[in-house]
Motif scaffolding. Structure first.
Motif, short mmCIF file in Angstrom:
data_model
loop_
_atom_site.label_atom_id
_atom_site.label_comp_id
_atom_site.label_asym_id
_atom_site.label_seq_id
_atom_site.Cartn_x
_atom_site.Cartn_y
_atom_site.Cartn_z
N VAL A 232 47.22 39.10 43.63
CA VAL A 232 47.59 40.18 42.70
C VAL A 232 48.02 39.58 41.36
O VAL A 232 47.59 40.02 40.29
CB VAL A 232 48.69 41.08 43.30
CG1 VAL A 232 49.31 41.98 42.23
CG2 VAL A 232 48.14 41.92 44.45
N TRP A 233 48.85 38.55 41.40
CA TRP A 233 49.32 37.91 40.17
C TRP A 233 48.16 37.27 39.41
O TRP A 233 48.00 37.47 38.20
CB TRP A 233 50.39 36.87 40.48
CG TRP A 233 50.75 36.05 39.29
CD1 TRP A 233 50.51 34.73 39.09
CD2 TRP A 233 51.42 36.50 38.10
NE1 TRP A 233 50.98 34.33 37.86
CE2 TRP A 233 51.53 35.41 37.23
CE3 TRP A 233 51.91 37.73 37.70
CZ2 TRP A 233 52.13 35.50 35.98
CZ3 TRP A 233 52.52 37.82 36.44
CH2 TRP A 233 52.62 36.71 35.61
N GLU A 234 47.32 36.49 40.12
CA GLU A 234 46.22 35.78 39.46
C GLU A 234 45.21 36.74 38.84
O GLU A 234 44.68 36.47 37.76
CB GLU A 234 45.49 34.87 40.46
CG GLU A 234 46.27 33.66 40.86
CD GLU A 234 45.58 32.81 41.93
OE1 GLU A 234 46.19 31.80 42.33
OE2 GLU A 234 44.45 33.15 42.36
N GLU A 235 44.92 37.85 39.51
CA GLU A 235 43.85 38.74 39.05
C GLU A 235 44.32 39.84 38.10
O GLU A 235 43.50 40.37 37.37
CB GLU A 235 43.11 39.34 40.25
CG GLU A 235 42.36 38.29 41.04
CD GLU A 235 41.40 38.86 42.05
OE1 GLU A 235 41.21 40.09 42.11
OE2 GLU A 235 40.82 38.05 42.79
N THR A 236 45.62 40.17 38.12
CA THR A 236 46.08 41.30 37.29
C THR A 236 47.30 41.00 36.43
O THR A 236 47.61 41.77 35.53
CB THR A 236 46.44 42.52 38.17
OG1 THR A 236 47.61 42.19 38.95
CG2 THR A 236 45.29 42.91 39.07
N GLY A 237 48.03 39.94 36.75
CA GLY A 237 49.28 39.67 36.06
C GLY A 237 50.43 40.55 36.54
O GLY A 237 51.52 40.52 35.97
N GLN B 284 36.10 41.44 33.80
CA GLN B 284 35.89 41.81 32.41
C GLN B 284 36.49 43.15 31.99
O GLN B 284 36.51 43.47 30.81
CB GLN B 284 34.39 41.81 32.09
CG GLN B 284 33.59 42.83 32.87
CD GLN B 284 32.13 42.80 32.48
OE1 GLN B 284 31.78 42.49 31.33
NE2 GLN B 284 31.27 43.13 33.42
N ASP B 285 36.98 43.94 32.95
CA ASP B 285 37.53 45.23 32.59
C ASP B 285 38.43 45.72 33.72
O ASP B 285 38.36 45.22 34.84
CB ASP B 285 36.40 46.24 32.35
CG ASP B 285 36.82 47.43 31.50
OD1 ASP B 285 37.99 47.49 31.04
OD2 ASP B 285 35.98 48.32 31.31
N TRP B 286 39.25 46.71 33.43
CA TRP B 286 40.11 47.33 34.43
C TRP B 286 40.34 48.78 34.04
O TRP B 286 40.20 49.16 32.88
CB TRP B 286 41.45 46.59 34.55
CG TRP B 286 42.25 46.52 33.28
CD1 TRP B 286 42.14 45.56 32.31
CD2 TRP B 286 43.25 47.43 32.83
NE1 TRP B 286 43.03 45.82 31.28
CE2 TRP B 286 43.73 46.97 31.58
CE3 TRP B 286 43.81 48.59 33.36
CZ2 TRP B 286 44.72 47.63 30.87
CZ3 TRP B 286 44.80 49.25 32.64
CH2 TRP B 286 45.24 48.77 31.40
N ALA C 164 33.26 39.89 36.46
CA ALA C 164 32.56 39.40 35.27
C ALA C 164 31.05 39.40 35.47
O ALA C 164 30.29 39.53 34.52
CB ALA C 164 33.06 38.01 34.90
N VAL C 165 30.61 39.26 36.72
CA VAL C 165 29.19 39.24 37.04
C VAL C 165 28.88 40.52 37.80
O VAL C 165 29.56 40.85 38.77
CB VAL C 165 28.83 38.00 37.88
CG1 VAL C 165 27.37 38.02 38.29
CG2 VAL C 165 29.17 36.73 37.12
N ASP C 166 27.85 41.22 37.37
CA ASP C 166 27.47 42.45 38.04
C ASP C 166 26.91 42.17 39.43
O ASP C 166 26.55 41.04 39.76
CB ASP C 166 26.45 43.23 37.21
CG ASP C 166 27.08 43.91 36.00
OD1 ASP C 166 28.31 44.11 36.00
OD2 ASP C 166 26.33 44.25 35.06
N ALA C 167 26.81 43.21 40.22
CA ALA C 167 26.26 43.12 41.57
C ALA C 167 24.79 42.71 41.51
O ALA C 167 24.15 42.86 40.46
CB ALA C 167 26.42 44.47 42.27
N VAL D 94 46.49 42.10 32.97
CA VAL D 94 46.02 40.89 32.29
C VAL D 94 44.98 40.26 33.20
O VAL D 94 45.29 39.82 34.31
CB VAL D 94 47.18 39.91 32.03
CG1 VAL D 94 46.65 38.64 31.38
CG2 VAL D 94 48.26 40.56 31.17
N LEU D 95 43.73 40.23 32.74
CA LEU D 95 42.63 39.72 33.55
C LEU D 95 42.34 38.26 33.25
O LEU D 95 42.59 37.78 32.14
CB LEU D 95 41.35 40.51 33.27
CG LEU D 95 41.36 42.00 33.59
CD1 LEU D 95 40.05 42.64 33.13
CD2 LEU D 95 41.59 42.24 35.06
#
Length: 162
Positions: free
Chosen positions: A66-71, A130-132, A34-37, A123-124
């Motif tokens: 894996v579950w928390e970050e992508t579903g 913010q994207d995948w 969500a926050v850029d480098a 699912v993020l």
């Protein structure tokens, strides 16, 4: 205030996982933070995350992150979570040192691969990512902000299951 004991701050444990999620065709999932480098670049990465407790195993950490970050369920039919038996030890980025106990400056990252049957929808958690996108492995490596993440993706062909 007298008589009130404040809880100790909860610091991150400097032990984490990096999970390269991929298809049999070597498409790799990257998620954008969500926050850029700090240099303003988009911060694309594989799934990463720290242990919740010292008792949590590397496997439990990988499955949870894996579950928390992508579903994605790492234990779903057709999915294979594999310990690559590799670790990176690196300096923690200065902007994140405050999350760790005073004096902690290095993190140990354990590498995993998760083979999924096909490119799946994700699912993020909007506060984290913010994207995948799914990319061919070489392109995914080029898009990673972290050099150790890019190196892990470049190792993928030797760990993919037949």
């Amino acid at each position: 205030m007298r008589g009130v004991t404040l809880p100790e701050p909860a610091f991150k444990i400097p032990q984490s996982v990096l999970v390269v999620i991929h298809t049999p065709a070597l498409e790799v999932l990257l998620i954008r933070r969500a926050v850029d480098a700090p240099d303003g670049q988009a911060f694309w990465q594989s799934v990463t995350g720290s242990k919740d407790s010292l008792q949590e195993s590397w496997h439990e950490t990988a499955v949870r992150e894996v579950w928390e970050e992508t579903g994605i369920r790492a234990d779903a039919p057709g999915c294979t979570l594999r310990d690559w038996g590799l670790e990176n030890v690196y300096d923690i980025y200065p902007q994140w040192l405050h999350r760790y106990a005073p004096g902690v400056g290095r993190n140990t990252e354990h590498l995993w691969g998760l083979q999924v049957p096909a490119a799946l929808p994700v699912v993020l958690s909007p506060r984290e990512h913010q994207d995948w996108a799914w990319w061919p492995w070489c392109e995914a490596a080029d898009r990673c902000y972290s050099p150790s993440n890019a190196e892990a993706i470049l190792l993928l062909p030797q760990f993919v299951l037949p």
